[in-house]
Scaffold this motif. Structure first.
Motif, PDB file in Angstrom:
ATOM      1  N   SER A 187      36.753  30.978  40.978  1.00  0.00           N
ATOM      2  CA  SER A 187      37.904  31.356  40.146  1.00  0.00           C
ATOM      3  C   SER A 187      38.415  30.218  39.473  1.00  0.00           C
ATOM      4  N   LYS A 188      38.244  28.955  39.635  1.00  0.00           N
ATOM      5  CA  LYS A 188      38.729  27.793  38.942  1.00  0.00           C
ATOM      6  C   LYS A 188      37.806  27.800  37.579  1.00  0.00           C
ATOM      7  N   GLU A 189      36.503  27.866  37.976  1.00  0.00           N
ATOM      8  CA  GLU A 189      35.524  27.829  36.898  1.00  0.00           C
ATOM      9  C   GLU A 189      35.315  28.925  36.189  1.00  0.00           C
ATOM     10  N   ASN A 190      35.704  30.231  36.565  1.00  0.00           N
ATOM     11  CA  ASN A 190      36.036  31.413  35.703  1.00  0.00           C
ATOM     12  C   ASN A 190      37.041  31.186  34.654  1.00  0.00           C
ATOM     13  N   GLY A 191      38.157  30.548  35.328  1.00  0.00           N
ATOM     14  CA  GLY A 191      39.196  30.362  34.432  1.00  0.00           C
ATOM     15  C   GLY A 191      38.912  29.256  33.168  1.00  0.00           C
ATOM     16  N   LEU A 192      38.186  28.418  33.414  1.00  0.00           N
ATOM     17  CA  LEU A 192      37.765  27.403  32.257  1.00  0.00           C
ATOM     18  C   LEU A 192      36.994  28.076  31.398  1.00  0.00           C
ATOM     19  N   LEU A 193      36.008  28.879  31.947  1.00  0.00           N
ATOM     20  CA  LEU A 193      35.118  29.787  31.007  1.00  0.00           C
ATOM     21  C   LEU A 193      36.067  31.048  30.072  1.00  0.00           C
ATOM     22  N   LYS A 194      37.158  31.207  30.628  1.00  0.00           N
ATOM     23  CA  LYS A 194      37.888  31.897  29.790  1.00  0.00           C
ATOM     24  C   LYS A 194      38.915  31.305  28.679  1.00  0.00           C
ATOM     25  N   ASP A 195      38.781  29.988  28.745  1.00  0.00           N
ATOM     26  CA  ASP A 195      39.761  29.067  28.047  1.00  0.00           C
ATOM     27  C   ASP A 195      39.001  28.777  26.769  1.00  0.00           C
ATOM     28  N   ASP A 196      39.595  29.076  25.544  1.00  0.00           N
ATOM     29  CA  ASP A 196      39.005  28.971  24.373  1.00  0.00           C
ATOM     30  C   ASP A 196      38.840  27.395  24.150  1.00  0.00           C
ATOM     31  N   ASP A 197      39.960  26.680  24.420  1.00  0.00           N
ATOM     32  CA  ASP A 197      39.937  25.221  24.148  1.00  0.00           C
ATOM     33  C   ASP A 197      38.754  24.531  24.954  1.00  0.00           C
ATOM     34  N   PHE A 198      38.629  24.931  26.127  1.00  0.00           N
ATOM     35  CA  PHE A 198      37.775  24.361  26.910  1.00  0.00           C
ATOM     36  C   PHE A 198      36.303  24.689  26.366  1.00  0.00           C
ATOM     37  N   LEU A 199      36.038  25.774  25.909  1.00  0.00           N
ATOM     38  CA  LEU A 199      34.736  26.121  25.528  1.00  0.00           C
ATOM     39  C   LEU A 199      34.272  25.466  23.983  1.00  0.00           C
ATOM     40  N   TRP A 200      35.498  25.064  23.397  1.00  0.00           N
ATOM     41  CA  TRP A 200      35.079  24.218  22.233  1.00  0.00           C
ATOM     42  C   TRP A 200      35.002  22.868  22.488  1.00  0.00           C
ATOM     43  N   ASP A 201      35.566  22.311  23.560  1.00  0.00           N
ATOM     44  CA  ASP A 201      35.516  20.957  24.142  1.00  0.00           C
ATOM     45  C   ASP A 201      33.966  20.850  24.610  1.00  0.00           C
ATOM     46  N   LEU A 202      33.443  21.773  25.318  1.00  0.00           N
ATOM     47  CA  LEU A 202      32.165  21.872  25.934  1.00  0.00           C
ATOM     48  C   LEU A 202      31.160  21.895  24.897  1.00  0.00           C
TER      49      LEU A 202
END
Length: 187
Positions: free
Chosen positions: A156-171
């Motif tokens: 659930s925590k990592e799924n939330g990160l994968l849904k976060d556009d800002d996180f994906l851009w940082d990744l």
């Protein structure tokens, strides 16, 4: 010129892992496109994707695409999934024997993995390690090949990160920095 092929895993009727309205095929495609964008300011790099939309490609088609283009690096993007929702973390793979023989793929895996983990550490993501496997795309590409498992879509925590556009851009930017470091690319 460094030529990199990004292979967004799965696609079309093959969703890959899924959880909480998120499918691996979509995350892999979005992340691959973002890394392509993040590499834009760097000189001396050319990027192609095996797929730019939601279509199915066989593993053989993916390898053939890269091999015909004489690429320098093949990156297969995925998300992990598991029956246990507590499974978590990030890991990367090169073909069996690559780490023991200190191949170009293993050296590049080390550099890129390190850059990505420098971001993921800030989010409390576990490093599951740099590993070897016999995945088809690692065995049948003629260039250095690395497969990345970007978090667990079923956690659930990592799924939330994968849904976060800002996180994906940082990744994506962390991947771009890692690739630039691995090949000595400058902005």
């Amino acid at each position: 010129m460094v030529y990199i092929i990004f292979d967004p895993g799965h696609g079309g009727h093959d969703a890959g892992g899924s959880s909480d309205e998120l499918e691996e095929k979509d995350v892999a495609l979005k992340l691959s496109k973002l890394v392509n964008k993040a590499l834009g300011p760097y000189e001396g790099v050319q990027v192609s994707l095996t797929r730019w939309d939601d279509r199915y490609l066989s593993l053989e088609q993916r390898c053939e695409f890269a091999n015909k283009r004489n690429a320098d690096l093949f990156i297969s993007m995925h998300c992990n999934s598991f029956d246990d929702p507590d499974a978590h973390g990030y890991e990367s793979y090169v073909v069996y024997g690559a780490r023991d023989n200190n191949t170009n793929a293993a050296r590049r895996q080390d550099v890129i993995h390190k850059h990505v983990m420098s971001l993921l550490n800030d989010h409390g993501i576990q490093d599951r390690g740099k590993k070897e496997a016999g995945y088809y795309v690692l065995r049948y590409t003629e260039m250095s090949a690395i497969l990345f498992e970007n978090l667990f879509i079923t956690n659930s925590k990592e799924n939330g990160l994968l849904k976060d556009d800002d996180f994906l851009w940082d990744l994506a930017k962390a991947y771009a920095r890692g690739i630039a470091d691995a090949y000595g690319l400058k902005k």
